[in-house]
Design a protein around this motif. Structure first.
Motif, short mmCIF file in Angstrom:
data_model
loop_
_atom_site.label_atom_id
_atom_site.label_comp_id
_atom_site.label_asym_id
_atom_site.label_seq_id
_atom_site.Cartn_x
_atom_site.Cartn_y
_atom_site.Cartn_z
N PHE A 149 12.43 59.54 6.02
CA PHE A 149 13.71 59.64 6.15
C PHE A 149 14.21 61.13 6.32
CE2 PHE A 149 17.77 60.70 3.53
CZ PHE A 149 18.62 60.12 4.60
N ILE A 150 13.38 62.20 5.64
CA ILE A 150 13.81 63.44 5.86
C ILE A 150 13.28 64.10 7.29
CG2 ILE A 150 12.97 65.87 5.25
CD1 ILE A 150 14.88 64.69 3.36
N ARG A 151 12.31 63.38 7.98
CA ARG A 151 11.97 63.70 9.42
C ARG A 151 13.05 63.35 10.12
NH1 ARG A 151 10.31 61.11 13.35
NH2 ARG A 151 10.43 59.01 12.26
N ARG A 152 13.47 62.11 9.85
CA ARG A 152 14.50 61.60 10.85
C ARG A 152 15.93 62.16 10.53
NH1 ARG A 152 15.51 56.53 8.92
NH2 ARG A 152 14.04 56.49 7.38
N VAL A 153 16.49 62.88 9.41
CA VAL A 153 17.55 63.55 9.18
C VAL A 153 17.48 64.69 10.07
CG1 VAL A 153 18.59 65.10 7.36
CG2 VAL A 153 18.05 62.49 6.70
N GLU A 154 16.27 65.51 9.94
CA GLU A 154 16.16 66.61 10.77
C GLU A 154 16.22 66.50 12.28
OE1 GLU A 154 15.63 69.59 9.72
OE2 GLU A 154 15.12 69.45 7.55
N THR A 183 7.05 54.55 12.23
CA THR A 183 7.89 55.96 11.86
C THR A 183 7.95 57.01 12.91
OG1 THR A 183 5.81 56.94 11.18
CG2 THR A 183 6.92 55.87 9.46
N SER A 184 7.64 56.72 14.28
CA SER A 184 7.86 57.61 15.28
C SER A 184 9.32 57.60 15.93
CB SER A 184 6.81 57.13 16.55
OG SER A 184 7.28 55.83 16.73
N LEU A 185 10.03 56.59 15.31
CA LEU A 185 11.36 56.70 16.19
C LEU A 185 12.35 57.37 15.11
CD1 LEU A 185 11.63 52.95 17.09
CD2 LEU A 185 11.02 54.86 18.50
N ASN A 186 13.30 57.82 15.56
CA ASN A 186 14.16 58.70 14.92
C ASN A 186 15.55 58.02 14.57
OD1 ASN A 186 12.50 60.81 14.58
ND2 ASN A 186 13.18 61.60 16.83
N LEU A 187 15.64 56.75 14.14
CA LEU A 187 17.00 55.90 13.75
C LEU A 187 17.33 56.12 12.55
CD1 LEU A 187 15.50 52.91 16.01
CD2 LEU A 187 16.87 54.64 16.86
N ILE A 188 18.76 56.06 12.34
CA ILE A 188 19.33 56.00 10.93
C ILE A 188 20.42 55.05 11.23
CG2 ILE A 188 20.35 57.16 9.33
CD1 ILE A 188 18.82 59.68 9.72
N PRO A 189 20.76 54.13 10.55
CA PRO A 189 19.57 53.55 9.57
C PRO A 189 18.62 52.92 10.22
CG PRO A 189 21.48 51.96 9.45
CD PRO A 189 21.73 53.21 10.56
N ALA A 198 21.80 58.94 3.98
CA ALA A 198 21.28 58.01 2.81
C ALA A 198 22.01 56.88 2.70
CB ALA A 198 20.87 58.99 1.76
N THR A 199 23.24 56.90 2.27
CA THR A 199 23.98 55.81 2.13
C THR A 199 23.88 54.66 3.01
OG1 THR A 199 25.24 57.13 0.35
CG2 THR A 199 26.16 54.79 0.95
N ALA A 200 24.10 55.37 4.26
CA ALA A 200 24.02 54.22 5.30
C ALA A 200 22.61 53.59 5.46
CB ALA A 200 24.16 55.05 6.83
N GLU A 201 21.64 54.08 5.11
CA GLU A 201 20.42 53.64 5.29
C GLU A 201 20.23 52.49 3.89
OE1 GLU A 201 15.67 54.89 5.74
OE2 GLU A 201 17.35 55.21 7.31
N VAL A 202 20.69 52.98 2.94
CA VAL A 202 20.43 51.95 1.81
C VAL A 202 21.35 50.77 1.96
CG1 VAL A 202 21.44 51.85 -0.79
CG2 VAL A 202 20.14 54.03 0.17
N LEU A 203 22.44 50.83 2.63
CA LEU A 203 23.38 49.70 2.79
C LEU A 203 23.05 48.63 3.99
CD1 LEU A 203 26.76 51.36 1.80
CD2 LEU A 203 25.50 49.72 0.44
#
Length: 630
Positions: free
Chosen positions: A513-518, A20-26, A496-501
């Motif tokens: 997820f919220i941490r990465r969003v910020e 959880t230390s990386l800020n990757l989405i998705p 969120a949708t990007a990560e779901v898919l």
């Protein structure tokens, strides 16, 4: 673009370590952190180990400022290679990214995988390299840039990862459409669903029917809430609108292809056709001339549905879809099929004999008759038909793909009949709905919070998973007049949708997820992209505790309002007042639902996290509370 159905049958990679230390989405499919880090300097060199020009251009665009060697040299610190990584079987969108203290290696079996690996690598680089419009800095900063040592093996969960933009209700320029595609690409979406026609405007040039854009692309200008906009006045100048020339379309399609995005055009029919009907009234049962309304007030009063019983209708459809098919090289054409009011068909003299001759007992079966004939036209152009889930009514066309928006039920039913399905239920995927409490948001309708988008699960338990192609985020624009507001509505829900898919279902983690969003908001700030922080706001739900009644004296006793206050983030403290004072952390703390006091005229709420206020405070008059309870 190759068929995108492939990913459904790929062997999933094991998530052998997750961080959880990386800020990757998705979130990637698997991540293993190593020891140390790699440092990028102005002297860092890059080797692209393929002669394919597309790949070389892609690398240079995504990693500008690095010197590219023609061949791998000992001085090359970063290498990009088209190959199947050792010890892994990746699909066409998969990639392997290895960072060590001595360099970076990106490997993928196809160009699409390299593209997605580059997007991941860009997210590992600091936000200070971002520039307006998500262009990357063209030079490497003099200060060193470090990336942690790691190994990522990644590929998508679903082959259809779509975003839809409605350009009929609000018209957006070609340049903004390209910016929209850029944002899609950054977050590994691969289908751009382009809603090109509707009641409020026809947006694509059809050379054989030039009046479609001469007339149908323009309407009376209006501002204000969609449902409050006044109707057009006879003789009023039609100055709002626009359309895309066929050269514009080709440019957008090429632009999307360079980013491994397939463009799916939608020409909505048989309903939502008022812009075409205003141009060609004979398309309807009544043949009545109608204006293009800048609102939805005409629905069921004016006929916005083309006549399914005249051969001339199908000649019109054939001309339109013939030109659309030549403009869009992808395998699909979307024909809508939703919200078609059939009341005018029921009384149509042309439809009665057609229904009798074909054994059609209901107008729903008549729509099915129409869709089946349109599917044959679509197939004659070498394409496959997609429609919204209403095309199930009356019987589904033999080879249609269903896009399920009215919840999951339609998609589940279509899958049980053996059809491919794209899930996009409005409760999770409509980005034009309220994302926070209506008292603190621009006017729209419905509700789809960030938590709802992140909770979306495209595969129902009761169907074969391989029939669910994926899903998409949809932005309808009745209440979205500007590009800045479009971005406000899309992000962060489209994260969120990007990560779901893309990501494995098992890696979903809301707090992380919220941490990465910020973190990604920092990138959006640097790039000049708008977004919403509505998930930080409190929200209110209201119930009537008792029905309105008349007491023994004959006086009306109003019902009581039961107030429930919530927040999307656990651990948030909520404080409220009902005496019209401004709340703070010493006001009444919310602990459970309560009855709104008699005589109070408004509810005010504020949220605190870690002892500090967050989000927007709410200020809701009692009249609004009453209206919500109704």
């Amino acid at each position: 673009m190759k068929s995108i159905v492939y990913a459904l049958s790929l062997l999933s990679l094991p998530v052998f370590a997750q961080t959880t230390s990386l800020n990757l989405i998705p979130q990637p499919q698997s991540v293993v952190l190593g020891t140390g880090k790699f440092t990028i300097t102005p002297q860092t060199q890059l080797a692209v180990l393929t002669p394919i020009r597309e790949v070389r251009d892609m690398v240079q665009t995504n990693l500008p400022g690095l010197k590219i060697n023609d061949l791998a040299k000992p001085t090359s610190n970063i290498t990009v290679r088209l190959a199947q990584p050792r010890g892994a079987v990746l699909g066409p969108e998969g990639y392997e990214l290895i960072v060590s203290p001595t360099g970076i290696k990106l490997t993928a079996p196809q160009a699409a995988g390299l593209f997605y690996g580059l997007q991941t690598l860009r997210q590992l680089l600091p936000a200070n390299r971002e520039r307006p419009g998500f262009r990357f800095a063209s030079t490497v900063p003099k200060a060193t840039t470090t990336i942690p040592a790691l190994t990522i093996r990644d590929q998508p969960r679903f082959g259809w990862r779509g975003m839809m933009l409605d350009v009929s209700r609000s018209f957006f320029t070609k340049d903004y459409v390209k910016r929209f595609i850029d944002l899609m690409a950054r977050y590994k979406y691969n289908v751009f669903h382009w809603h090109l026609s509707d009641d409020q405007g026809w947006r694509v040039e059809i050379k054989s029917l030039p009046r479609l854009t001469q007339v149908g692309a323009w309407r009376a200008p209006r501002m204000g809430r969609w449902w409050d906009r006044p109707n057009p006045v006879p003789g009023e100048p039609q100055t709002y609108g626009g359309f895309y020339t066929q050269d514009d379309v080709r440019e957008v399609v090429r632009y999307a292809q360079e980013r491994h995005i397939m463009v799916v055009p939608e020409i909505d029919m048989p309903g939502h056709m008022l812009a075409a009907i205003a141009t060609y009234p004979d398309l309807t049962c009544s043949g009545k001339q109608v204006p293009i309304y800048p609102n939805g007030k005409f629905y069921k009063l004016e006929d916005n549905t083309i006549n399914p019983c005249n051969d001339s209708t199908y000649l019109f459809v054939d001309k339109v879809l013939g030109e659309i098919a030549r403009l869009f090289p992808g395998p699909y054409i979307h024909v809508g099929g939703d919200e078609a009011f059939k009341g005018f068909w029921a009384n149509c003299d042309a439809c009665k004999p057609v229904m009798a001759a074909n054994g059609l007992k209901t107008v729903e079966e008549l729509q099915s008759y129409f869709i089946k004939r349109v599917e044959k036209i679509v197939q004659s152009k070498g394409k496959r038909l997609i429609g919204w889930d209403e095309i199930l009514e009356g019987g589904l066309a033999p080879n249609a793909t269903v896009m399920s928006w009215r919840g999951m039920k339609g998609g589940t039913e279509a899958a049980k009949q053996g059809h491919h399905v794209i899930m996009t239920p409005y409760q999770n995927c409509y980005m034009d709905l309220y994302q926070g409490d209506p008292s603190s948001e621009p006017s729209t309708y419905g509700l789809n919070r960030l938590t709802s988008s992140y909770a979306f699960e495209p595969v129902p338990d009761s169907v074969r998973a391989e029939l669910i192609l994926g899903g998409q985020a949809n932005l309808w624009t009745e209440s979205v007049p500007t590009t800045r507001h479009a971005e406000y509505m899309l992000w962060p829900r489209s994260f969120a949708t990007a990560e779901v898919l893309w990501s494995p279902k098992t890696t979903r983690n809301w707090p992380d997820f919220i941490r990465r969003v910020e973190s990604h908001f920092t990138r959006f700030d640097a790039a000049g992209i708008n977004y919403s922080r509505s998930y930080l706001n409190p929200f209110v739900t209201i119930q009537r505790q008792a029905a309105i009644r008349v007491n023994t004296l004959g006086l009306i006793v109003p019902s009581l309002l039961k107030i429930t206050i919530g927040h999307e983030l656990a651990g948030t403290d909520l404080f409220y007042t009902t005496d019209n004072t401004v709340p703070d952390s010493l006001s009444t703390r919310y602990v459970q639902p309560f009855v709104f006091p008699k005589g109070a005229d408004r509810l005010r709420i504020i949220a605190y996290r870690n002892g500090k206020p967050v989000g927007l405070p709410l200020n809701i008059p009692v009249a609004d509370l009453e209206a919500r309870a109704r």
